[in-house]
Design an enzyme around this catalytic site. Structure first.
Site, PDB file in Angstrom:
ATOM      1  CD  GLU A  72      -2.950  -1.120   2.236  1.00  0.00           C
ATOM      2  OE1 GLU A  72      -2.446  -0.866   3.340  1.00  0.00           O
ATOM      3  OE2 GLU A  72      -4.105  -1.510   2.093  1.00  0.00           O
ATOM      4  CD  GLU A 312      -9.832  17.220  40.023  1.00  0.00           C
ATOM      5  OE1 GLU A 312      -9.683  17.499  41.222  1.00  0.00           O
ATOM      6  OE2 GLU A 312     -10.563  16.314  39.615  1.00  0.00           O
ATOM      7  NE  ARG A 442      -8.402  19.513  56.692  1.00  0.00           N
ATOM      8  CZ  ARG A 442      -8.368  20.802  56.997  1.00  0.00           C
ATOM      9  NH1 ARG A 442      -7.766  21.216  58.094  1.00  0.00           N
ATOM     10  NH2 ARG A 442      -8.913  21.683  56.196  1.00  0.00           N
TER      11      ARG A 442
END
Lengths: 582, 109
Positions: A72, A312, A442
């Protein structure tokens, strides 16, 4: 007979290494040596690249020259296509390690008159193979012949002959084929190539594309039967079987600080292992990124390079936020020790993100990699892909060996990672909210830490302007208390303790007093007794003397009376003895 | 019309033909015999025919883009044509040599 004999390597099917990352693992050593393998798939799935890599690796790594028959693309196109992978085909051709041959068939130039065979192709192939002593052959895509030559009957029988001929020639061949409707290849090549068939697939789910590879058939050999995701990246084709990438990487026993002294203490007094995978998971806003920043800061302070994948937040935002807890990341970035790589994975798609990560890591050569947060990789329902991708990435980093610090946002309070990667993690810290007395505090503890004696305590985790602090929590009959309730409780405890210590002091004083009193009494009684004793002894003495005197008197009296002397002789002697004694 | 023109040229031009065969197979033998007959009949005194054994000149297979054997290549006059097979279907050979229109090819057997 010994039936449990392990087959020796010579008895197993000889295989030819492809050098394609991951594939050799799935196939247990490559594709069958000296036989043709069919690689099929739809357009753009990477067939030609697969075949080309097989050939180039053979020429460059395994000293097996190869022949590429392109039906090809022209030689020139092929060379250009692989330049991006860093292969210099022209050089390999010049060194006689690879022969490229473009087979061009123009239908309109061809007139078919009577019977023929494809001996021309055979001669070309044979000549190419013999000219460089090729061990590997690629026929890409041989089905093109069907559109170029008018007679499919001749073609089929010639193809059958071709594959037989390739086998006789002893070359390891890859034949590519375009995927057909309902069949593996349009012209049913799988009928002719019966030794090994590999299917490549390229599909789009949830708007992100994944490439997969599957070994449909591998005669005479066991093989992985799953669909394995693969990627085409900077350095080529890479199949990523989950279990494949080395579990034989070097292990370092060096320890590095977490950036928080108290946390180091919890971790066997030394911190993390170098080259280990650290995961911090927790719900939103528990301070995961702060822990990451602490670790990065400590690493940079040691002079190590840190690559921070921010998925983020922007680097500026991270640096501003960390300044508020007294961590100055700007300085490290300016000094080139810290590099941010801020891109959302949705921007690229998972595979390309992985590729970008590989590239960034290879370019920057960090000793620490931070991924913040891992949860961003999960888009929709791609957990499986995300997991395998993360696994590949982690393996890649671990081999290097780079210490990886990952954060993960969990949705609940449970110890749930969303993606089941817990087995990958060496040290797993869990941050969680503790809500008591109208406050949210926490808490942090170590869920696991391989290879070290780590603390099982829950610590209160505080973000102050001087950085991260870990405090003991109040553990008492009322449970775990943190924050103000802990402080209140501690004050209460303190007051109670004071009271108790005073009581004890009082009791001790009273006791002392009592002891003194008793001692005085004893002394008095003793004196009394001594006096009595003296008196009594004197009395006894007096009595004795008196008795003796009486006896003497009696003896004297008897002597005077001149009687009873003999009969009483004994008693007299006795009496005398007594007198002498006293 | 291009084809008529080609035919016109073909009727007067010199032919340069090369027949590639792979050894002395029945196909080769038949192809050589057939082309010789065709040339004598249609191209007398204005053709040049070269027969090449691919086994002896394997590099030519690549240069000439040969796949099938036997292959007859009409190098001149242009356009270049490849005629594959043992040349037993004369009409189709003539079409390939631009000596006859393709649509007539099935009339004569």
């Amino acid at each position: 007979m010994d039936t449990q004999k392990i087959p020796s390597p010579t008895l197993t099917l000889p295989k030819s290494l492809t050098g394609i990352q991951g594939l050799d693992e799935i196939t247990g050593g490559g594709i069958p040596k000296g036989r043709p393998t069919l690689v099929c798939g739809s357009a753009g799935c990477g067939k030609t690249l697969f075949a080309m890599e097989f050939l180039v690796h053979g020429a460059m790594l395994y000293d097996e020259p190869g022949v590429f028959f392109a039906f090809e693309e022209t030689e020139k196109d092929l060379a250009i296509n692989v330049v991006s992978l860093g292969y210099d085909l022209d050089k390999l051709v010049a060194e006689k390690k690879i022969v490229l041959d473009h087979i061009h068939i123009e239908r309109k130039e061809i007139e078919e008159t009577g019977e023929y065979d494809l001996e021309g192709l055979f001669i070309r192939l044979n000549y190419a193979i013999d000219s460089i002593g090729a061990k590997r052959v690629v026929l890409d895509t041989i089905e093109t012949l069907f559109s170029g030559l008018p007679n499919p009957l001749i073609l089929r029988s010639e193809l059958r002959r071709l594959f037989r001929w390739l086998k006789e020639k002893g070359v390891t061949a890859i034949v590519t084929g375009e995927r057909g409707e309902g069949t593996l290849t349009r012209q049913g090549l799988e009928e002719y190539v019966s030794d090994c068939v590999i299917v490549l697939d390229h599909r789009v789910t949830e708007q992100s594309s994944t490439r997969r590879l599957r070994i449909v058939k591998y005669r005479g050999s066991t093989h992985g039967t799953n669909e394995y995701p693969f990627i085409i990246e900077e350095n080529g084709f890479s199949v990523l079987p989950i279990t494949s990438i080395g579990l034989d990487h070097t292990v370092l026993s060096e320890r590095i600080s977490s950036g928080i002294p108290r946390l180091d203490t919890m971790l066997d007094n030394k911190g993390y292992y170098r080259g280990s995978i650290v995961l911090v998971s927790g719900t939103a806003g528990v301070g995961k990124s702060s822990l990451a920043a602490c670790f990065s800061d400590a690493a940079c302070a040691r002079g190590e390079q840190v690559l921070y994948f921010a998925l983020e937040e922007s680097p500026q935002q991270i640096m501003r936020n960390m300044r508020s807890i007294g961590i100055d990341l700007d300085q490290w970035e300016k000094r080139g020790l810290l590099m941010f790589h801020a891109k959302r994975p949705t921007f690229y798609g998972l595979e390309s993100y992985l590729t970008a990560m590989h590239k960034a890591v290879n370019d920057f050569k960090p000793r620490v990699v931070v991924i913040d947060p891992l949860s961003s990789f999960i888009i929709g329902t791609n957990q499986f892909e995300a997991k395998s991708m993360i696994m590949r990435m982690v393996d890649f980093l671990k081999i290097n060996p780079i210490t990886v610090f990952m954060t993960h946002l969990t949705t609940g309070v449970n110890d749930f990672t969303g993606i089941d990667i817990s087995s990958l993690i060496d040290t797993w810290l869990l941050l969680r909210d503790i809500e008591i007395g109208g406050e949210r505090n926490r808490g942090m503890y170590i869920l696991k830490s391989r290879g070290m004696a780590h603390s099982n305590q829950i610590r209160e985790f505080r973000l102050t302007e001087h950085g991260v602090e870990l405090l003991d929590v109040y553990v008492g009959p009322e449970g775990v208390l943190t924050g103000s309730s802990r402080i209140t409780k501690e004050a209460q405890e303190k007051a109670g303790q004071l009271l108790r210590s005073q009581e004890i002091e009082n009791k001790q004083l009273a006791l002392e007093r009592k002891r003194k009193a008793i001692n005085a009494q004893i002394d008095f009684l003793k004196a009394e007794f001594d006096a009595e004793e003296v008196e009594t002894l004197n009395d006894i003495e007096l009595n004795k003397l008196r008795e003796n005197l009486l006896l003497q008197d009696r003896i004297d009296m008897a002597r005077n009376r001149k009687g009873d002397i003999i009969t009483n002789k004994n008693s007299i002697n006795k009496a005398r003895g007594n007198i002498a004694k006293s | 019309m291009a084809f008529e023109k080609a035919i016109e040229i073909a009727e007067s031009a010199n032919y340069l033909l090369r027949l590639y065969v792979a050894g002395t197979t029945p196909y080769s033998v038949r192809a050589i015999a057939n082309i010789k007959l065709i040339c004598e009949e249609y191209l007398q005194d204005r053709y040049e025919l070269e027969v090449v054994d691919l086994y002896k000149n394997p590099t030519l297979a690549k240069g000439e883009q040969i796949i099938a054997a036997p292959t007859l290549i009409k190098r001149l006059p242009l356009p270049l044509h490849r005629i594959i097979g043992d040349l037993s279907v004369v009409d189709r050979v003539l079409v390939g040599l631009d000596l006859r229109k393709a649509k007539n090819s099935n009339l004569v057997k």
